[in-house]
Scaffold this active site. Structure first.
Site, PDB file in Angstrom:
ATOM      1  N   ARG A   1      -2.492  -2.213  -3.500  1.00 22.82           N
ATOM      2  CA  ARG A   1      -3.720  -1.457  -3.278  1.00 22.82           C
ATOM      3  C   ARG A   1      -3.676  -0.224  -4.172  1.00 22.82           C
ATOM      4  O   ARG A   1      -2.709   0.546  -4.147  1.00 22.82           O
ATOM      5  CB  ARG A   1      -3.798  -1.020  -1.819  1.00 22.82           C
ATOM      6  CG  ARG A   1      -5.013  -0.162  -1.593  1.00 22.82           C
ATOM      7  CD  ARG A   1      -5.084   0.360  -0.182  1.00 22.82           C
ATOM      8  NE  ARG A   1      -6.317   1.115  -0.039  1.00 22.82           N
ATOM      9  CZ  ARG A   1      -6.413   2.245   0.654  1.00 22.82           C
ATOM     10  NH1 ARG A   1      -5.384   2.727   1.280  1.00 22.82           N
ATOM     11  NH2 ARG A   1      -7.560   2.866   0.724  1.00 22.82           N
TER      12      ARG A   1
ATOM     13  N   ARG B   1     -13.520  14.854   8.332  1.00 24.09           N
ATOM     14  CA  ARG B   1     -14.270  15.206   7.112  1.00 24.09           C
ATOM     15  C   ARG B   1     -15.733  15.468   7.438  1.00 24.09           C
ATOM     16  O   ARG B   1     -16.321  14.757   8.258  1.00 24.09           O
ATOM     17  CB  ARG B   1     -14.184  14.073   6.083  1.00 24.09           C
ATOM     18  CG  ARG B   1     -12.843  13.982   5.388  1.00 24.09           C
ATOM     19  CD  ARG B   1     -12.768  12.753   4.490  1.00 24.09           C
ATOM     20  NE  ARG B   1     -11.689  11.891   4.915  1.00 24.09           N
ATOM     21  CZ  ARG B   1     -11.531  10.626   4.523  1.00 24.09           C
ATOM     22  NH1 ARG B   1     -12.392  10.074   3.694  1.00 24.09           N
ATOM     23  NH2 ARG B   1     -10.524   9.920   4.959  1.00 24.09           N
TER      24      ARG B   1
ATOM     25  N   ASN C   1       0.877  -1.170   0.000  1.00 22.08           N
ATOM     26  CA  ASN C   1       0.000   0.000   0.000  1.00 22.08           C
ATOM     27  C   ASN C   1       0.915   1.221   0.000  1.00 22.08           C
ATOM     28  O   ASN C   1       1.440   1.602   1.035  1.00 22.08           O
ATOM     29  CB  ASN C   1      -0.883  -0.038   1.246  1.00 22.08           C
ATOM     30  CG  ASN C   1      -1.874   1.111   1.291  1.00 22.08           C
ATOM     31  OD1 ASN C   1      -1.830   2.016   0.452  1.00 22.08           O
ATOM     32  ND2 ASN C   1      -2.758   1.077   2.264  1.00 22.08           N
TER      33      ASN C   1
ATOM     34  N   HIS D   1     -13.362   2.176   0.061  1.00 25.88           N
ATOM     35  CA  HIS D   1     -13.343   1.083   1.055  1.00 25.88           C
ATOM     36  C   HIS D   1     -13.899  -0.216   0.476  1.00 25.88           C
ATOM     37  O   HIS D   1     -14.352  -1.088   1.215  1.00 25.88           O
ATOM     38  CB  HIS D   1     -14.198   1.424   2.303  1.00 25.88           C
ATOM     39  CG  HIS D   1     -13.664   2.533   3.145  1.00 25.88           C
ATOM     40  ND1 HIS D   1     -14.490   3.450   3.763  1.00 25.88           N
ATOM     41  CD2 HIS D   1     -12.413   2.864   3.503  1.00 25.88           C
ATOM     42  CE1 HIS D   1     -13.754   4.306   4.451  1.00 25.88           C
ATOM     43  NE2 HIS D   1     -12.489   3.970   4.312  1.00 25.88           N
TER      44      HIS D   1
ATOM     45  N   GLU E   1      -8.209  -5.921   4.989  1.00 25.65           N
ATOM     46  CA  GLU E   1      -8.062  -5.562   3.581  1.00 25.65           C
ATOM     47  C   GLU E   1      -6.846  -6.242   2.960  1.00 25.65           C
ATOM     48  O   GLU E   1      -6.876  -6.642   1.796  1.00 25.65           O
ATOM     49  CB  GLU E   1      -7.967  -4.037   3.446  1.00 25.65           C
ATOM     50  CG  GLU E   1      -9.304  -3.363   3.737  1.00 25.65           C
ATOM     51  CD  GLU E   1      -9.194  -1.874   4.030  1.00 25.65           C
ATOM     52  OE1 GLU E   1      -8.830  -1.525   5.169  1.00 25.65           O
ATOM     53  OE2 GLU E   1      -9.473  -1.069   3.139  1.00 25.65           O
TER      54      GLU E   1
END
Ligand code: ADP
Length: 398
Positions: free
Chosen positions: A91, A241, A7, A180, A384
């Site tokens: 990823r 956010r 990643n 996601h 993940e």
């Protein structure tokens, strides 16, 4: 077959070496400050940990080389040589409409990932740098790209289209993409297994609640709607956010304070969410502590977050004509029993009955609803990296 999962960020690179068939994690770590002063971290069970050691990493290539050296180290390594790495799974954040599943990386795939840069200007270039560095250091080893957006490509047009002039979709690719995806897909598979049914036969609402949060409606193993949108700013409020808001607020605040759009977006991305609302922190542990001491804004931030998640649960139950289970995952979903309880409270009318004692748990795959709850509530730690490794192995074995 061992799979190296990468990643890559602009100045960092997370890695894990996994055997997806055994579900075994062999080693993991992190390269940080690439292009600055290079810090290297490595952890493997029963081996000496390397913790932010100084390793020269002028580019991602030296970082990958450091990972390989550590993995194959005579004393502390977990493999004899690079030959024991069957493939690399990368990823990649944005696959646009070009990718609805993971793919073997070819020159055309690299070009298509490049074409998606305008949609993810911070992430895709870093992901590409990671892929190219691996190709340089590990020639001949197959590489697979696993996209955050791919799982959501099954959404119907009514879910992914914005009610904007159609040309913005046709010419500019403005639509809901969702993120996601790897996490939602992983927990959907686990949830079906826990329910003892094929994933094709279950309806699920997957709540990935972390620093960034998204809710997904999964019908028959396919994403049919998701709360994040064209960017990961949309949906529920998050750590920093804002989530969804009235676009008219932008015009009002920008005019009033003479802000440009970049400054405004910086507020929405980095200074809003539960941090902005609570004036305390983006971390739900801090909110819990502050609320416990009577801080009203911290309590409001928790309430607001749980309320918005609950509204998505209701909306997605309506969209799918019911749900078999609600799944909680990621940092907040796996650890914060108060938030889970707040989300489920008042959903008894739709057959959701949380078991308070069963909900008193953290980070463990388990059922947290009452035995007579029509809709099951599941806690499923996401993984993940394992999902990326599994898909990479499947593609390489084909
Ligand atoms: P990311 O989106 O960065 O992958 P994670 O899924 O790891 O984030 O979630 C990180 C967040 O999880 C933290 O910011 C914190 O709010 C929350 N969290 C972690 N542990 C706990 C805990 N024990 N109780 C409540 N919240 C927690």
């Amino acid at each position: 077959m061992n799979i190296l999962v990468i990643n890559a960020g602009s100045s960092s690179l997370k890695y894990q070496l996994l055997d997806p068939v055994k579900g075994a994690l062999l080693a993991k770590g992190l390269c940080e400050r690439i292009g600055i002063d290079g810090k290297f971290t490595y952890k493997a069970e029963g081996k000496k940990t390397i913790d932010a050691a100084d390793v020269a990493m002028p580019t991602h290539s030296e970082a990958i080389q450091a990972v390989l050296d550590a993995l194959a180290d005579k004393e502390n390594g977990v493999i004899a040589s690079m030959a024991e790495i069957g493939a690399v799974g990368h990823r990649v954040v944005h696959g646009g409409e070009a990718f609805n599943k993971s793919v073997l990386i070819t020159d055309e795939v690299l070009k298509a990932i490049e074409d998606c840069i305008p949609l993810a200007p911070l992430h895709n270039p870093a992901n590409l740098t990671g892929i190219r560095a691996c190709q340089k250091v590990m020639p001949g080893v197959p590489m697979v790209a696993v996209f955050d957006t791919a799982f959501h490509q099954t959404m119907p047009a009514k879910a992914y289209m914005y009610a904007l002039p159609y040309e913005y979709y046709e010419q500019d690719k403005v639509r809901r993409y969702g993120f996601h995806g790897t996490s939602h897909k992983y927990v959907a598979g686990r949830a079906a297994a826990m329910l003892g049914k094929p994933v094709e036969e279950v309806k699920l609402i997957s709540c990935h609640l972390g620093n960034g949060s998204s809710i997904t409606a999964v019908d028959g193993g396919k994403s049919v709607d998701t709360s994040m949108g064209f960017t990961p700013l949309a949906g529920v409020p998050m750590g920093t956010r804002s989530g969804d808001l009235d676009a008219g607020i932008l015009q009002y605040l920008m005019n009033k304070y003479g802000m440009g759009i970049d400054e405004m977006l910086n507020v929405l991305n980095k200074k809003s969410g539960v941090e902005g609302l609570s004036c305390v922190s983006s971390d739900f542990r801090d909110l819990e502590a502050a609320a416990g001491k009577g801080d009203a804004k911290a309590a409001l931030a928790q309430e607001k977050f749980a309320y918005e998640v609950k509204k998505y649960v209701g909306a997605y139950a309506a969209a799918m004509g019911g749900t078999d289970a609600i799944v909680f995952t990621a940092g907040v979903g796996e650890n914060d029993k108060a938030i889970r309880a707040m989300v489920c409270a008042g959903l008894e009318y739709m057959g959701v009955k949380l078991d308070a004692a069963a909900n008193d748990v953290r980070g463990k795959e388990t059922v947290i609803s009452a035995a007579d709850s029509k809709v099951k509530v599941l806690l499923i730690p996401t993984n993940e990296e394992l999902m990326i490794a599994t898909e990479t192995a499947e593609i390489v074995n084909k």
